[in-house]
Design a protein around this motif. Sequence first.
Motif, PDB file in Angstrom:
ATOM      1  N   ASP A 134       0.846  -1.185   0.000  1.00 36.56           N
ATOM      2  CA  ASP A 134       0.000   0.000   0.000  1.00 36.56           C
ATOM      3  C   ASP A 134       0.887   1.241   0.000  1.00 36.56           C
ATOM      4  O   ASP A 134       1.785   1.368   0.830  1.00 36.56           O
ATOM      5  CB  ASP A 134      -0.892  -0.024   1.242  1.00 36.56           C
ATOM      6  CG  ASP A 134      -2.057   0.933   1.152  1.00 36.56           C
ATOM      7  OD1 ASP A 134      -1.912   2.023   0.572  1.00 36.56           O
ATOM      8  OD2 ASP A 134      -3.127   0.581   1.680  1.00 36.56           O
ATOM      9  N   LEU A 135       0.647   2.156  -0.930  1.00 35.36           N
ATOM     10  CA  LEU A 135       1.424   3.393  -1.002  1.00 35.36           C
ATOM     11  C   LEU A 135       0.819   4.497  -0.142  1.00 35.36           C
ATOM     12  O   LEU A 135       1.298   5.617  -0.131  1.00 35.36           O
ATOM     13  CB  LEU A 135       1.576   3.861  -2.454  1.00 35.36           C
ATOM     14  CG  LEU A 135       2.376   2.909  -3.360  1.00 35.36           C
ATOM     15  CD1 LEU A 135       2.534   3.501  -4.754  1.00 35.36           C
ATOM     16  CD2 LEU A 135       3.727   2.569  -2.762  1.00 35.36           C
ATOM     17  N   ASN A 136      -0.233   4.184   0.574  1.00 29.97           N
ATOM     18  CA  ASN A 136      -0.845   5.072   1.570  1.00 29.97           C
ATOM     19  C   ASN A 136      -1.379   6.376   1.009  1.00 29.97           C
ATOM     20  O   ASN A 136      -1.251   7.424   1.625  1.00 29.97           O
ATOM     21  CB  ASN A 136       0.131   5.333   2.725  1.00 29.97           C
ATOM     22  CG  ASN A 136       0.441   4.062   3.472  1.00 29.97           C
ATOM     23  OD1 ASN A 136      -0.467   3.305   3.811  1.00 29.97           O
ATOM     24  ND2 ASN A 136       1.712   3.798   3.693  1.00 29.97           N
ATOM     25  N   TYR A 137      -1.960   6.298  -0.178  1.00 29.84           N
ATOM     26  CA  TYR A 137      -2.759   7.421  -0.660  1.00 29.84           C
ATOM     27  C   TYR A 137      -3.878   6.879  -1.535  1.00 29.84           C
ATOM     28  O   TYR A 137      -3.818   5.747  -1.999  1.00 29.84           O
ATOM     29  CB  TYR A 137      -1.929   8.489  -1.369  1.00 29.84           C
ATOM     30  CG  TYR A 137      -1.258   8.113  -2.669  1.00 29.84           C
ATOM     31  CD1 TYR A 137      -1.929   8.215  -3.891  1.00 29.84           C
ATOM     32  CD2 TYR A 137       0.067   7.714  -2.699  1.00 29.84           C
ATOM     33  CE1 TYR A 137      -1.302   7.911  -5.077  1.00 29.84           C
ATOM     34  CE2 TYR A 137       0.704   7.401  -3.885  1.00 29.84           C
ATOM     35  CZ  TYR A 137       0.013   7.502  -5.080  1.00 29.84           C
ATOM     36  OH  TYR A 137       0.624   7.192  -6.268  1.00 29.84           O
ATOM     37  N   LEU A 138      -4.898   7.692  -1.665  1.00 25.71           N
ATOM     38  CA  LEU A 138      -6.053   7.324  -2.468  1.00 25.71           C
ATOM     39  C   LEU A 138      -6.028   8.093  -3.774  1.00 25.71           C
ATOM     40  O   LEU A 138      -5.458   9.183  -3.854  1.00 25.71           O
ATOM     41  CB  LEU A 138      -7.348   7.632  -1.716  1.00 25.71           C
ATOM     42  CG  LEU A 138      -7.548   6.923  -0.380  1.00 25.71           C
ATOM     43  CD1 LEU A 138      -8.805   7.436   0.316  1.00 25.71           C
ATOM     44  CD2 LEU A 138      -7.622   5.413  -0.560  1.00 25.71           C
ATOM     45  N   ALA A 139      -6.655   7.508  -4.785  1.00 25.03           N
ATOM     46  CA  ALA A 139      -6.812   8.179  -6.072  1.00 25.03           C
ATOM     47  C   ALA A 139      -8.284   8.101  -6.461  1.00 25.03           C
ATOM     48  O   ALA A 139      -8.994   7.179  -6.051  1.00 25.03           O
ATOM     49  CB  ALA A 139      -5.943   7.515  -7.126  1.00 25.03           C
ATOM     50  N   VAL A 140      -8.722   9.066  -7.231  1.00 28.69           N
ATOM     51  CA  VAL A 140     -10.107   9.102  -7.694  1.00 28.69           C
ATOM     52  C   VAL A 140     -10.093   9.092  -9.212  1.00 28.69           C
ATOM     53  O   VAL A 140      -9.486   9.954  -9.842  1.00 28.69           O
ATOM     54  CB  VAL A 140     -10.848  10.366  -7.193  1.00 28.69           C
ATOM     55  CG1 VAL A 140     -12.280  10.377  -7.693  1.00 28.69           C
ATOM     56  CG2 VAL A 140     -10.798  10.462  -5.686  1.00 28.69           C
ATOM     57  N   GLU A 141     -10.741   8.077  -9.782  1.00 26.94           N
ATOM     58  CA  GLU A 141     -10.910   7.989 -11.231  1.00 26.94           C
ATOM     59  C   GLU A 141     -12.391   7.835 -11.515  1.00 26.94           C
ATOM     60  O   GLU A 141     -13.025   6.924 -10.976  1.00 26.94           O
ATOM     61  CB  GLU A 141     -10.142   6.806 -11.818  1.00 26.94           C
ATOM     62  CG  GLU A 141      -8.652   6.995 -11.819  1.00 26.94           C
ATOM     63  CD  GLU A 141      -7.917   5.898 -12.583  1.00 26.94           C
ATOM     64  OE1 GLU A 141      -8.506   4.864 -12.926  1.00 26.94           O
ATOM     65  OE2 GLU A 141      -6.716   6.103 -12.822  1.00 26.94           O
ATOM     66  N   LYS A 142     -12.929   8.691 -12.349  1.00 29.88           N
ATOM     67  CA  LYS A 142     -14.346   8.605 -12.720  1.00 29.88           C
ATOM     68  C   LYS A 142     -15.236   8.495 -11.484  1.00 29.88           C
ATOM     69  O   LYS A 142     -16.141   7.670 -11.431  1.00 29.88           O
ATOM     70  CB  LYS A 142     -14.558   7.405 -13.637  1.00 29.88           C
ATOM     71  CG  LYS A 142     -14.913   7.765 -15.058  1.00 29.88           C
ATOM     72  CD  LYS A 142     -15.099   6.525 -15.884  1.00 29.88           C
ATOM     73  CE  LYS A 142     -16.564   6.210 -16.021  1.00 29.88           C
ATOM     74  NZ  LYS A 142     -16.824   4.998 -16.800  1.00 29.88           N
ATOM     75  N   ASN A 143     -14.931   9.270 -10.470  1.00 35.69           N
ATOM     76  CA  ASN A 143     -15.700   9.306  -9.224  1.00 35.69           C
ATOM     77  C   ASN A 143     -15.592   8.043  -8.371  1.00 35.69           C
ATOM     78  O   ASN A 143     -16.352   7.870  -7.434  1.00 35.69           O
ATOM     79  CB  ASN A 143     -17.182   9.621  -9.492  1.00 35.69           C
ATOM     80  CG  ASN A 143     -17.363  10.965 -10.143  1.00 35.69           C
ATOM     81  OD1 ASN A 143     -16.613  11.896  -9.884  1.00 35.69           O
ATOM     82  ND2 ASN A 143     -18.345  11.079 -11.025  1.00 35.69           N
ATOM     83  N   VAL A 144     -14.677   7.150  -8.701  1.00 37.07           N
ATOM     84  CA  VAL A 144     -14.445   5.939  -7.916  1.00 37.07           C
ATOM     85  C   VAL A 144     -13.142   6.140  -7.139  1.00 37.07           C
ATOM     86  O   VAL A 144     -12.134   6.550  -7.697  1.00 37.07           O
ATOM     87  CB  VAL A 144     -14.345   4.689  -8.809  1.00 37.07           C
ATOM     88  CG1 VAL A 144     -14.068   3.446  -7.972  1.00 37.07           C
ATOM     89  CG2 VAL A 144     -15.624   4.505  -9.624  1.00 37.07           C
TER      90      VAL A 144
END
Length: 186
Positions: A134-144
């Motif tokens: 886990d790289l310990n960040y979130l990403a948002v693609e197409k609202n997901v």
Amino acid sequence: MSIRFKKIRKTCNSYKEVKKLYHTAFPADERIPFWFLMTKSKKDYVQFYSVYEKDKWVGFVYFIYYQDILYIYYLAVSEKERGAGYGSKILKKITTKHQNKRIILFIEPVDKRAKNYEERVNRKKFYEKNGFRDLNYLAVEKNVIYSVLGYGNSVSKKEYLSLMKNYFGKILFTLYYKKEADLKKE
């Protein structure tokens, strides 16, 4: 057991199977149009492969390259071949072939409130077993929203966004990543 990759073209024997698997393995909100994937796969920074063991088709993988980063955008194993170790073999081939790359992929965050919580836990364990962390960040693609996993040295969120801007182009990137931009403002 030898896994091999073959570029996907409309004339490939597996083209229809890949298209069908793409639409069944990924929810609609996680897919971009298949024609767009095919169009982009003609670029030198994108690879779209059918995956075979000998002559048996087992799935597909879609990569995006940027500098020394490899993003596994989509990876799917045929439903009838799941559980036979093909996912691990595909990842092993990718990580061995691309030892000089930093590799990332996305999964649904492990969230106890999610309807598919156990599936999410198992998916994360699968990737961890195959060397991803886990790289310990979130990403948002197409609202997901996704958790970002990496193999090798870390990839920052800024680098990932640069990769996607390169892939989509400035205008489509702005539209596709509007939620990501909104998160930065908060």
